[in-house]
Design a protein around this motif. Sequence first.
Motif, PDB file in Angstrom:
ATOM      1  N   ALA A   4       0.734  -1.146   0.035  1.00 52.65           N
ATOM      2  CA  ALA A   4      -0.039   0.010  -0.079  1.00 52.65           C
ATOM      3  C   ALA A   4       0.872   1.344   0.092  1.00 52.65           C
ATOM      4  N   LYS A   5       2.142   1.277   0.909  1.00 47.97           N
ATOM      5  CA  LYS A   5       2.828   2.432   0.733  1.00 47.97           C
ATOM      6  C   LYS A   5       3.521   2.769  -0.433  1.00 47.97           C
ATOM      7  N   VAL A   6       4.079   1.525  -1.211  1.00 46.40           N
ATOM      8  CA  VAL A   6       4.594   1.452  -2.515  1.00 46.40           C
ATOM      9  C   VAL A   6       3.694   2.019  -3.385  1.00 46.40           C
ATOM     10  N   GLU A   7       2.586   1.860  -3.383  1.00 48.14           N
ATOM     11  CA  GLU A   7       1.554   2.151  -4.387  1.00 48.14           C
ATOM     12  C   GLU A   7       1.231   3.818  -4.140  1.00 48.14           C
ATOM     13  N   ARG A   8       1.358   4.138  -2.925  1.00 48.99           N
ATOM     14  CA  ARG A   8       1.156   5.574  -2.780  1.00 48.99           C
ATOM     15  C   ARG A   8       2.237   6.398  -3.223  1.00 48.99           C
ATOM     16  N   ILE A   9       3.596   5.787  -2.879  1.00 48.26           N
ATOM     17  CA  ILE A   9       4.719   6.447  -3.664  1.00 48.26           C
ATOM     18  C   ILE A   9       4.610   6.423  -5.111  1.00 48.26           C
ATOM     19  N   LEU A  10       4.307   5.425  -5.709  1.00 49.14           N
ATOM     20  CA  LEU A  10       3.942   5.325  -7.260  1.00 49.14           C
ATOM     21  C   LEU A  10       3.153   6.136  -7.665  1.00 49.14           C
ATOM     22  N   GLN A  11       2.016   6.770  -6.807  1.00 46.24           N
ATOM     23  CA  GLN A  11       0.872   7.505  -7.288  1.00 46.24           C
ATOM     24  C   GLN A  11       0.940   8.852  -6.886  1.00 46.24           C
ATOM     25  N   GLU A 101       9.662   9.564   2.335  1.00 44.78           N
ATOM     26  CA  GLU A 101      10.105   9.547   3.566  1.00 44.78           C
ATOM     27  C   GLU A 101       8.890   9.605   4.669  1.00 44.78           C
ATOM     28  N   ALA A 102       8.129  10.665   4.345  1.00 45.76           N
ATOM     29  CA  ALA A 102       6.997  10.830   5.255  1.00 45.76           C
ATOM     30  C   ALA A 102       5.811   9.550   5.224  1.00 45.76           C
ATOM     31  N   ILE A 103       5.687   9.201   4.059  1.00 44.67           N
ATOM     32  CA  ILE A 103       5.094   7.894   3.850  1.00 44.67           C
ATOM     33  C   ILE A 103       5.626   6.578   4.399  1.00 44.67           C
ATOM     34  N   ALA A 104       6.832   6.425   4.311  1.00 42.90           N
ATOM     35  CA  ALA A 104       7.544   5.466   4.592  1.00 42.90           C
ATOM     36  C   ALA A 104       7.659   5.462   6.405  1.00 42.90           C
ATOM     37  N   GLU A 106       4.953   6.471   8.313  1.00 41.49           N
ATOM     38  CA  GLU A 106       3.837   6.444   8.656  1.00 41.49           C
ATOM     39  C   GLU A 106       3.551   4.842   9.386  1.00 41.49           C
ATOM     40  N   LYS A 107       3.104   4.867  10.404  1.00 39.75           N
ATOM     41  CA  LYS A 107       2.814   3.542  11.145  1.00 39.75           C
ATOM     42  C   LYS A 107       1.414   2.899  11.029  1.00 39.75           C
ATOM     43  N   GLY A 108       1.159   1.988  10.363  1.00 40.00           N
ATOM     44  CA  GLY A 108      -0.065   1.217  10.401  1.00 40.00           C
ATOM     45  C   GLY A 108      -1.162   1.726   9.471  1.00 40.00           C
ATOM     46  N   THR A 109      -1.029   2.758   8.883  1.00 36.43           N
ATOM     47  CA  THR A 109      -1.819   3.371   7.873  1.00 36.43           C
ATOM     48  C   THR A 109      -1.811   2.789   6.424  1.00 36.43           C
ATOM     49  N   HIS A 110      -2.816   2.488   5.971  1.00 36.82           N
ATOM     50  CA  HIS A 110      -2.812   1.919   4.660  1.00 36.82           C
ATOM     51  C   HIS A 110      -3.523   2.740   3.552  1.00 36.82           C
TER      52      HIS A 110
END
Length: 110
Positions: A4-11, A101-104, A106-110
Amino acid sequence: MDEAKVERILQNPKFKAMVQKKRNLSWTLTIIMLVVYVGFMLLVGYNKEFLLSSVSGGVTTWGIPLGLGIIVLSFVLCWVYSYIANNTLDQLNAEAIREVEAIAKEKGTH
């Protein structure tokens, strides 16, 4: 890092803008170099008489300045890429990295 985090980064819009600008710049400069180089090779293969003709009636033929021009063009295109990368792409990259880095973090959020 989860998917989910990888997808947020790519988007991420800044990440997408950086990738698109880098791709466009790379392809543009590559096409310019290929057209010039292939054009020179075609000239060598199909119009040797032109390359063997003198530039100004002396011993320098057209092949020498054209060949040197290709070498100079490669340095100019490298400079253009470096200049644009340092002044435009690096800023987009830094912004995208901050957001990643801000996305990475984040803890526990999808």
